[in-house]
Design a protein around this motif. Structure first.
Motif, PDB file in Angstrom:
ATOM      1  N   SER A 138      41.463  31.210  50.493  1.00 51.79           N
ATOM      2  CA  SER A 138      41.089  31.987  49.305  1.00 51.79           C
ATOM      3  C   SER A 138      40.661  33.403  49.641  1.00 51.79           C
ATOM      4  O   SER A 138      40.919  34.339  48.879  1.00 51.79           O
ATOM      5  N   ASN A 142      42.320  36.443  36.033  1.00 54.68           N
ATOM      6  CA  ASN A 142      43.508  35.714  36.487  1.00 54.68           C
ATOM      7  C   ASN A 142      43.113  34.393  37.154  1.00 54.68           C
ATOM      8  O   ASN A 142      42.196  34.351  37.966  1.00 54.68           O
ATOM      9  N   TYR A 143      43.843  33.315  36.804  1.00 53.11           N
ATOM     10  CA  TYR A 143      43.493  31.972  37.281  1.00 53.11           C
ATOM     11  C   TYR A 143      43.404  31.906  38.808  1.00 53.11           C
ATOM     12  O   TYR A 143      42.419  31.408  39.348  1.00 53.11           O
ATOM     13  N   PHE A 144      44.406  32.408  39.508  1.00 56.12           N
ATOM     14  CA  PHE A 144      44.434  32.295  40.965  1.00 56.12           C
ATOM     15  C   PHE A 144      43.319  33.112  41.612  1.00 56.12           C
ATOM     16  O   PHE A 144      42.733  32.687  42.606  1.00 56.12           O
ATOM     17  N   SER A 195      40.208  31.585  43.668  1.00 55.75           N
ATOM     18  CA  SER A 195      39.939  32.112  45.010  1.00 55.75           C
ATOM     19  C   SER A 195      38.509  32.638  45.123  1.00 55.75           C
ATOM     20  O   SER A 195      37.849  32.449  46.155  1.00 55.75           O
TER      21      SER A 195
END
Length: 239
Positions: A60, A153-155, A159
Motif C-alpha cells: 500500500s 478514490n477506493y484504491f 492503501s
C-alpha cells in the motif's frame, strides 16, 4: 469458551501497551496443562496476522508514498523480512527447536511445550482467514468513509488505511493514545485528498468502538462472571 476467551483477550489487550495482554487473556478459559501449548498456537495466529498487515501495508505504501520514494530498492530488505516471517510461520517448530538449543535461551524456551504439529494445509487455511479478517476490517473504514461523504478514490483510501495500520503496528501503542495516533496518521495521509477532517476522525472513532471498546466491555463482563464462578466454588467447598 473459545469465544469468551477471545473477548477476555480483547479486554486485556485494550488495557495493555501494544495489546500484549491479548494473548494472556485468551488463556483464562484454557484448562491447566494446556496453557503453554495454547499460547504457542495463539502466537502463530498472531504471526499470520502480522505478516498479513505487514505485507499488504508495504504494498500500500507504494501507492500512498509513490511520489516521495526515489528508489524502489528500499523495499527489498522489507520484502525479504516478510519472506522470512512467512518461512518462520510455516516452520515454527524447526525455528523454535534451533533457538531452544542456544545456551543463553535454553533456560527460557522448552521446545517440548511448543512442539505442536500443525499441517501446512491448516496453516494455510488460518493464513487465508487472517487475510479475510483484514479485508473485513479494512472495509469497515472504507464503507463508513463513503457513508460520511469522504470522497476518496477506493484504491487510495484502501492503501491509506492499510498504511496507517502498518505504521501503527510497527510503532509503540498505548491504551487511549492509540485512537488519536490513528487519527493523526490517517489525516496526514488523506490531507491532499479530502478536507473532511472531522468525518475522518469520526470514522476512526466508530471503527475503534466497534472493534475494541464493545468487545472489551463484553470481555470485562466475562471476567466478572469468572470471578463470581470462583467465589461460588469457594463457598460450595466451605459448605
Amino acid at each position: 469458551n473459545a469465544l469468551q476467551g477471545v473477548f477476555m483477550g480483547v479486554f486485556l489487550g485494550f488495557m495493555t501497551p501494544n495489546r500484549i495482554g491479548e494473548f494472556g487473556g485468551r488463556l483464562f478459559k484454557i484448562k491447566s496443562g494446556f496453557k503453554i501449548r495454547a499460547f504457542s498456537l495463539a502466537f502463530r495466529g498472531g504471526l499470520a496476522q502480522f505478516v498479513t498487515t505487514f505485507t499488504l501495508g508495504l504494498i500500500s505504501t507504494l501507492f500512498v508514498y509513490r511520489k516521495f520514494i526515489q528508489n524502489d530498492l528500499v523495499y527489498i530488505p522489507l520484502f525479504i523480512a516478510t519472506l522470512v516471517l512467512i518461512i518462520i510461520y510455516y516452520n515454527f517448530n524447526i525455528v523454535v527447536n534451533h533457538i531452544s538449543k542456544i545456551p543463553i535461551l535454553k533456560k527460557f524456551i522448552k521446545f517440548e511445550y511448543v512442539n505442536i504439529d500443525v499441517s501446512k494445509v491448516r496453516l494455510t487455511k488460518v493464513f487465508l482467514i487472517t487475510v479475510l479478517r483484514y479485508l473485513v476490517y479494512m472495509h469497515q473504514y472504507i464503507l463508513l468513509a463513503y457513508f460520511f461523504s469522504i470522497e476518496v478514490n477506493y484504491f487510495f483510501l484502501f492503501s491509506a488505511v492499510s498504511t496507517m495500520l502498518l505504521i501503527q503496528t510497527l510503532g509503540p501503542s498505548f491504551p487511549l493514545i492509540d485512537l488519536p495516533y490513528r487519527g493523526i496518521i490517517l489525516l496526514e495521509l488523506l490531507e491532499q485528498h479530502s478536507d473532511n477532517q472531522l468525518n475522518i476522525l469520526f470514522v476512526i472513532l466508530l471503527v475503534w468502538i466497534l472493534n475494541l471498546v464493545l468487545p472489551a466491555i463484553v470481555g470485562y463482563l466475562n471476567f466478572l462472571g469468572l470471578k463470581m464462578e470462583g467465589k461460588n466454588e469457594k463457598l460450595n467447598q466451605h459448605t
